[in-house]
Design an enzyme around this catalytic site. Structure first.
Site, PDB file in Angstrom:
ATOM      1  CG  HIS A  92     -41.114  24.619  19.323  1.00  0.00           C
ATOM      2  ND1 HIS A  92     -42.229  24.578  20.129  1.00  0.00           N
ATOM      3  CD2 HIS A  92     -40.245  23.730  19.878  1.00  0.00           C
ATOM      4  CE1 HIS A  92     -42.052  23.707  21.097  1.00  0.00           C
ATOM      5  NE2 HIS A  92     -40.839  23.176  20.967  1.00  0.00           N
ATOM      6  CG  HIS A  96     -35.663  21.582  21.492  1.00  0.00           C
ATOM      7  ND1 HIS A  96     -35.949  21.829  22.823  1.00  0.00           N
ATOM      8  CD2 HIS A  96     -36.856  21.307  20.906  1.00  0.00           C
ATOM      9  CE1 HIS A  96     -37.251  21.695  23.029  1.00  0.00           C
ATOM     10  NE2 HIS A  96     -37.832  21.384  21.883  1.00  0.00           N
ATOM     11  NE  ARG A 129     -31.644  18.545  21.915  1.00  0.00           N
ATOM     12  CZ  ARG A 129     -32.902  18.345  22.287  1.00  0.00           C
ATOM     13  NH1 ARG A 129     -33.412  19.067  23.266  1.00  0.00           N
ATOM     14  NH2 ARG A 129     -33.642  17.436  21.713  1.00  0.00           N
ATOM     15  CG  ASP A 181     -41.114  22.862  24.333  1.00  0.00           C
ATOM     16  OD1 ASP A 181     -42.274  22.552  24.054  1.00  0.00           O
ATOM     17  OD2 ASP A 181     -40.120  22.310  23.833  1.00  0.00           O
ATOM     18  CG  ASP A 214     -40.638  20.096  18.935  1.00  0.00           C
ATOM     19  OD1 ASP A 214     -39.711  20.559  19.623  1.00  0.00           O
ATOM     20  OD2 ASP A 214     -41.406  19.202  19.348  1.00  0.00           O
TER      21      ASP A 214
HETATM   22  O1  DOR Z   1     -40.239  15.382  21.159  1.00  0.00           O
HETATM   23  C1  DOR Z   1     -39.862  16.334  21.829  1.00  0.00           C
HETATM   24  N1  DOR Z   1     -38.561  16.555  22.065  1.00  0.00           N
HETATM   25  N2  DOR Z   1     -40.777  17.149  22.365  1.00  0.00           N
HETATM   26  C2  DOR Z   1     -40.435  18.101  23.252  1.00  0.00           C
HETATM   27  O2  DOR Z   1     -41.305  18.800  23.696  1.00  0.00           O
HETATM   28  C3  DOR Z   1     -39.040  18.257  23.685  1.00  0.00           C
HETATM   29  C4  DOR Z   1     -38.124  17.762  22.659  1.00  0.00           C
HETATM   30  C5  DOR Z   1     -36.703  17.624  23.132  1.00  0.00           C
HETATM   31  O3  DOR Z   1     -36.214  18.521  23.809  1.00  0.00           O
HETATM   32  O4  DOR Z   1     -36.055  16.628  22.778  1.00  0.00           O
END
Ligand code: DOR
Length: 424
Positions: free
Chosen positions: A60, A62, A64, A151, A304
């Protein structure tokens, strides 16, 4: 091309191996494990006093890119992964445009090739993550997506979600779900409870997560699909997963270091740095997360990793974006919170961060065995250090753990036999 790792404590959670051993990697794969190994024309790494474990699998993250390169790029995110001991990661689709077509899955994968990190982009469940029209799961999977998820923007429409699960089941891939009912949480910043009251802000109630976990469990039972709950944060949600597993439902879940380390109180100390979705919750929730990790209800630890720009996090709490970076701190936080506290043995912590997520995704990763990929993390399990966000190689500096003293330091990260990170 050969790499010889000498004298480390080799821990392989999948097989239960935990022994001092040398390890020889050739052409990207583990050729041999044993004592007193030697080989001509070999690059040698001394691992004496260190743990040699499977490269971490973070399901998990990101990254970007495309679209939000000011926050992170595939290159900087992968550099952060390497610094954190992560060799395989799943990139979330909430990019711009959303990774909802095979071309974009391939684009992200191609950008990652030169980094040495194995990046598996997840495909979006719905086109543009709008929650209206399903994407082509077959095409996304064929392009390299090991799973689908919307997500960040939970799928609200139950008929659509049911259809998505039926399709995912037929393909044999899991659906990863961010569980928070959107009508209940809106764009609110913090957990609903004592802290939201103190701040005079509307909150994101735990029931918004619990209802969706319950709904997902029931749909997984009915469709026979595999549902994986993202970043579980509520104690009752953990219990719903526990009961669903006992019923034989195909359900797994993950949590993050922030949920087993911090509580909603952190918002009062750190403001937007502690803003994340789902939100940090109560001390009872944190305890339930720890219990779920210990009894095996929780299957994976992920970051995350959600980088945001400094200027965005400087906005007032109700307007700042949610999310925190985690790739460079997750192993140390897991070792500090779970292993050094005596809650879990070392191999269990490592399994939650490698073999277990790999198994959920159906990836041949997270193993140390002759013939498997030479993806490794070598770390000192005891070394104490202080997290300094200014040292991050991620573009994101948004961590609530700046200044925390932790134990466990990555020394080398190796991908297919190539050293892609060394501490100095
Ligand atoms: O805190 C979060 N940020 N939760 C998410 O599910 C998405 C993520 C984001 O993309 O910044």
């Amino acid at each position: 091309m050969r790499l010889l790792i000498k004298g480390g404590r080799v821990v392989d959670p999948a097989s239960g191996m935990d022994q001092t051993s040398d390890l020889l990697i050739e052409n990207g794969r583990i050729l041999q494990l044993g004592s007193d190994l030697d080989s001509p024309d070999v690059q040698t790494v001394s691992a004496s006093g260190l743990v040699v474990a499977p490269g971490l699998v973070d399901m998990h993250v990101h990254l970007r890119e495309p679209g939000f390169e000011e926050k992170e790029t595939v290159a900087t995110g992968c550099a952060a992964a390497a610094r954190g001991g992560v060799t395989t990661l799943v990139a979330m689709p909430n990019t711009r445009p959303t990774t909802d077509c095979p071309e974009l899955i391939r684009l992200v994968r191609e950008k990652a090739v030169s980094t040495g990190i194995h990046v598996f982009p997840a495909g979006a469940v719905t086109q543009g993550q709008k929650g209206e029209v399903l994407t082509d799961f077959t095409a996304l999977h064929a392009a390299g997506a090991p799973a689908v998820t919307d997500d960040g923007v939970p799928v609200q429409n139950l008929a659509l979600l049911r259809q998505a699960l039926q399709t995912a089941k037929n393909l044999g891939i899991p659906l990863l779900d961010h569980c928070e009912d959107r009508d209940m949480v809106r764009n609110y910043a913090v957990n609903e409870g004592a802290v939201s009251e103190k701040l005079g802000l509307p909150g994101r109630p735990a029931i918004a997560e619990e209802l969706q976990v319950m709904r997902d469990a029931m749909l997984a039972e009915e469709t026979g699909a595999h549902v994986h709950i993202c970043h579980i944060s509520s104690g009752k949600a953990v219990d719903i997963v526990r009961r669903a597993k006992a019923r034989g439902i195909s359900i797994t879940c993950e949590t993050c270091p922030q949920y087993f380390t911090l509580t909603e109180e952190e918002i009062l100390r750190q403001g937007t740095m502690a803003r994340v979705n789902p939100p940090l919750r109560t001390i009872e929730d944190r305890q339930a997360i720890l219990d779920g990790l210990v009894d095996g209800t929780i299957d994976a630890i992920v970051t995350d990793h959600a980088p945001h720009c400094q200027w965005e996090k400087e906005k007032p709490l109700p307007e700042a974006p949610s999310g925190m970076v985690g790739l460079e701190t997750s192993l140390a936080l897991a070792l500090t919170g779970l292993y050094h506290t005596g809650l879990l043995p070392l191999s269990r912590v490592l399994g939650l961060m490698s073999s277990s997520p790999a198994a959920i995704l159906g990836l041949e990763k997270g193993r140390i065995a002759e013939g498997s990929d030479g993806d490794l993390v070598i770390f000192d399990p005891d070394e104490e250090w202080t997290i300094d966000r200014n040292e991050f190689v991620s573009k994101g500096r948004n961590t609530p753990f700046h200044g925390f003293t932790v134990r466990g330091k990555v020394k080398y990260t190796i991908s297919e036999g190539t050293v892609i990170y060394r501490e100095d």
